[in-house]
Design an enzyme around this catalytic site. Structure first.
Site, PDB file in Angstrom:
ATOM      1  N   CYS A  86       0.686  -1.109  -0.020  1.00  0.00           N
ATOM      2  CA  CYS A  86       0.145   0.072   0.075  1.00  0.00           C
ATOM      3  C   CYS A  86       0.725   1.269  -0.001  1.00  0.00           C
ATOM      4  CB  CYS A  86      -0.847  -0.126   1.226  1.00  0.00           C
ATOM      5  SG  CYS A  86      -1.962  -1.484   1.329  1.00  0.00           S
ATOM      6  N   HIS A 346      -8.857   3.264  -2.889  1.00  0.00           N
ATOM      7  CA  HIS A 346      -7.582   2.853  -2.561  1.00  0.00           C
ATOM      8  C   HIS A 346      -7.075   1.951  -3.819  1.00  0.00           C
ATOM      9  CE1 HIS A 346      -3.823   1.316  -0.515  1.00  0.00           C
ATOM     10  NE2 HIS A 346      -4.393   0.527   0.147  1.00  0.00           N
ATOM     11  N   CYS A 376      -0.568   2.334   6.501  1.00  0.00           N
ATOM     12  CA  CYS A 376      -0.143   0.915   6.897  1.00  0.00           C
ATOM     13  C   CYS A 376       0.123   0.322   5.568  1.00  0.00           C
ATOM     14  CB  CYS A 376      -0.891   0.147   7.723  1.00  0.00           C
ATOM     15  SG  CYS A 376      -2.604  -0.106   7.253  1.00  0.00           S
TER      16      CYS A 376
END
Length: 390
Positions: A86, A346, A376
């Site tokens: 991510c 995302h 995170c």
């Protein structure tokens, strides 16, 4: 060391994966939209670009950035691919900033591109019997408390349990996030960030896609409460599809230049990259990554939490920003003021760069000075970057 300054930013609108407006474009094509746009906006001649760093997450290997550089006629520009799950897009910007600050490069384009719709999320390898088997690359070794293929437990539920968060806590944050994203869209705050995408249609026509399509109007705590839990078998479960990030497609990039180069070429920096940091922690505690990375990045910049005007903590799951706020004592009203992963979406490899693009624009719009973006990342990681607008 020289300053690493951002002289241009660009991103595509964020689409729903698999059924949204960008399903016909792969990650390469999305990068081909953003990279020329960010270069044009920078005012930097193509001949002065020293490097292209693009994050990729599920594109099947290779060096996507080099492929894109050649496609765009930047054949003398080397390409670097990054993958920090991510945080990949943020890592790409950090690599660019580090190279510029070290004096190795003068101008680097950095960002990330993601088409979860068209990603090669599986491949084959030889199994124990010698025959091919299908597998997905795991972010970390599988353990009972941290499933490698179910982040709703490893990140969402574990983070909520660690901080004692309830479903109402995370649903309230999700409703807030959607409200902030919709208000930002309606206020036109994203218009200058976004590069409209001309999307070919099956009938041969072209449709212009220019607005983030993932935020849901009218999202309330009451509507979120009607959604089913992903893991009702768990005690005090919190995660639903409504308080977690979606699957999304998008690309984002920034042009990073040295302060000297910008001054010599009459470029007005949009922002300065003050510092960045990454941390590792137990995979079962992945969602606590921002609460460790943010203080580390602030310390490197010689700043404290009280100095920061705005934060964005990516909502891989809404338990993550809520946990970060509670652990660090951040004022909630300065966090995710434009929405984040649960509302905007995302697009994994692009998210970190998208956050930088949005933070630069929002700091400038408000007349603020300092912002932090953090997230995170799968496998037990956290990342953060400090951005300054002068």
């Amino acid at each position: 060391m020289t300053d690493a300054v951002i002289v241009s930013t660009a991103r595509t609108p964020i689409a729903r994966a698999r059924k949204g407006s960008l399903v016909s474009l792969d990650a390469f094509q999305l990068a081909e939209v953003v990279v020329p746009a960010v270069l044009e906006r920078s005012g930097v001649p193509a001949r002065d670009v020293d490097g292209l760093v693009l994050a990729e997450a599920y594109q099947g290997g290779g060096v996507l950035s080099r492929n894109v550089a050649v496609r765009l006629g930047l054949a003398d520009v080397a390409g670097i691919a990054t993958n920090q799950h991510c945080a990949g897009g943020l890592a790409a910007v950090a690599i660019a900033a580090g190279s510029v600050r070290a004096g190795m490069d003068q101008v680097v384009i950095a960002g990330g591109t993601e088409s979860l719709t068209n990603s090669a999320m599986t491949t084959t390898k030889r199994g124990p019997d010698g025959n091919p088997m299908t597998f997905v690359s795991a972010s970390h070794p599988e353990t009972p408390d941290a499933p490698a293929f179910d982040m709703s437990i490893t990140v969402g539920e574990n983070t909520a349990r660690e901080l004692g968060l309830t479903r109402l806590d995370v649903d309230e944050w999700a409703a807030y996030s959607h409200g902030q994203a919709i208000a930002s869209i309606d206020g036109g705050y994203f218009v200058d960030q976004i590069v409209p995408v001309n999307v070919p249609q099956p009938d041969g026509t072209t449709k212009v896609f220019d607005t983030d399509e993932f935020p849901r109007r009218g999202t309330t705590v009451e509507t979120l409460a009607q959604l089913r839990l992903l893991h009702p078998e768990l005690p005090d479960a919190t995660v639903t599809a409504g308080n977690a990030a979606g699957l999304n497609d998008a690309a984002a990039a920034v042009t990073v230049a040295s302060g000297e180069y910008a001054a010599a070429h009459g470029l007005a920096p949009l922002a300065r990259i003050r510092s960045w940091a990454s941390v590792g922690l137990a995979p079962a505690l992945t969602g606590l990554g921002p609460s460790l990375a943010i203080p580390k990045a602030l310390d490197r910049a010689g700043l404290t939490l009280a100095d920061i005007d705005l934060f964005e903590v990516n909502e891989a799951f809404c338990s993550v920003p809520v946990a970060t706020i509670r652990k660090l004592g951040i004022r909630p009203e300065i966090v995710n003021v434009n929405g984040s992963g649960a509302s905007l979406g995302h697009p994994i490899a692009a998210t970190g760069a998208r956050m930088v693009v949005t933070m630069v624009a929002e700091l400038r719009r408000r007349g603020n000075s300092l912002g932090v973006v953090s997230m995170c990342a799968g496998g037990g990681m956290g990342a953060a970057m400090v951005i300054e607008v002068r």
